[in-house]
Design an enzyme around this catalytic site. Sequence first.
Site, PDB file in Angstrom:
ATOM      1  N   GLU A  72      -3.400  -4.786  -3.245  1.00 45.00           N
ATOM      2  CA  GLU A  72      -3.845  -5.426  -4.528  1.00 45.00           C
ATOM      3  C   GLU A  72      -3.612  -4.751  -5.688  1.00 45.00           C
ATOM      4  OE1 GLU A  72      -5.568  -6.707  -0.731  1.00 45.00           O
ATOM      5  OE2 GLU A  72      -5.191  -4.965  -1.522  1.00 45.00           O
ATOM      6  N   ASN A  78       0.827  -1.160  -0.027  1.00 45.92           N
ATOM      7  CA  ASN A  78      -0.028  -0.106  -0.118  1.00 45.92           C
ATOM      8  C   ASN A  78       0.713   1.177   0.195  1.00 45.92           C
ATOM      9  OD1 ASN A  78       0.607  -0.552   2.703  1.00 45.92           O
ATOM     10  ND2 ASN A  78      -0.741   1.017   3.475  1.00 45.92           N
ATOM     11  N   VAL A  79       0.353   2.334  -0.783  1.00 42.43           N
ATOM     12  CA  VAL A  79       1.138   3.649  -0.717  1.00 42.43           C
ATOM     13  C   VAL A  79       0.249   4.826  -0.582  1.00 42.43           C
ATOM     14  CG1 VAL A  79       2.592   4.995  -2.358  1.00 42.43           C
ATOM     15  CG2 VAL A  79       2.466   2.463  -2.675  1.00 42.43           C
ATOM     16  N   GLU A  80       0.537   5.406   0.615  1.00 43.86           N
ATOM     17  CA  GLU A  80      -0.291   6.768   0.933  1.00 43.86           C
ATOM     18  C   GLU A  80       0.492   7.956   0.405  1.00 43.86           C
ATOM     19  OE1 GLU A  80      -2.328   4.515   4.776  1.00 43.86           O
ATOM     20  OE2 GLU A  80      -1.160   6.335   5.088  1.00 43.86           O
TER      21      GLU A  80
END
Length: 251
Positions: A76, A61-63
Amino acid sequence: MTQQLKFILTREEAASKGVSRPSDLVKLEEEAMILARAPISGVQDAVLGLASSDRIFLGVNVEFEGLPLHHSISAEQFLVANLALNFEQELHACLIPSRFYLESFEEDVPLLLVPQNNRLAHSDPFSAAEICSNPEHCSHLKCRALTAANKSNAQYSKCPSGVALICEGEVYGGWCIESAAYNLSLGPVQAALVDFMARGEGKGFEMITGAVLVEMNDAKVSQEATARILLKTIAPGCNFSVFRCHKTAEN
């Protein structure tokens, strides 16, 4: 010197870490989690996939600091983009550590990984004349963004789009990958950032200096506004340009 963590492992690299079958993917969980970027939530997530080439692909995941979480890339989505950007057509198994299960895939090729050819060309004659004979590997953002748009999977909106980014002379690309219902779509900038993270050797987003978006003339769904917001926030010094394209006739 610490070895650079990778988003793609060959069979030999996986074996050196004790991974020889799908059930061993869990051994890579901690290494995968380290690659996540979650400056807002602090929650790191990862998925691992075994492709038909016997390579193992990581997704995290990348924020983006300063932006709402709906701009984020899920683990995903990262995995699917990583597979597509590396021309993998089959995913044989997928481990989702944070949800504790291993999924095997024995059916036909997933639709999102089917190669696309959208037959797009630049609408501006000057831009069209500048397209290189080998746009897959040239260093021109305009060429690479058009190439990415031609690979775009825009099955719902019918508005393919592609993005090319440049950092220290290296070009990174990505295209829109659409899904529906509870599966969120991935915009072309986010897909290009997957490529940047996977191949950029840990560089920060702020080091990106140029970006080009190519999308349809009459797109009912435009990526431009979202792309500007995202790039302005994570790469303030990035020079962003937009070019329009149209669909050509089938041969």
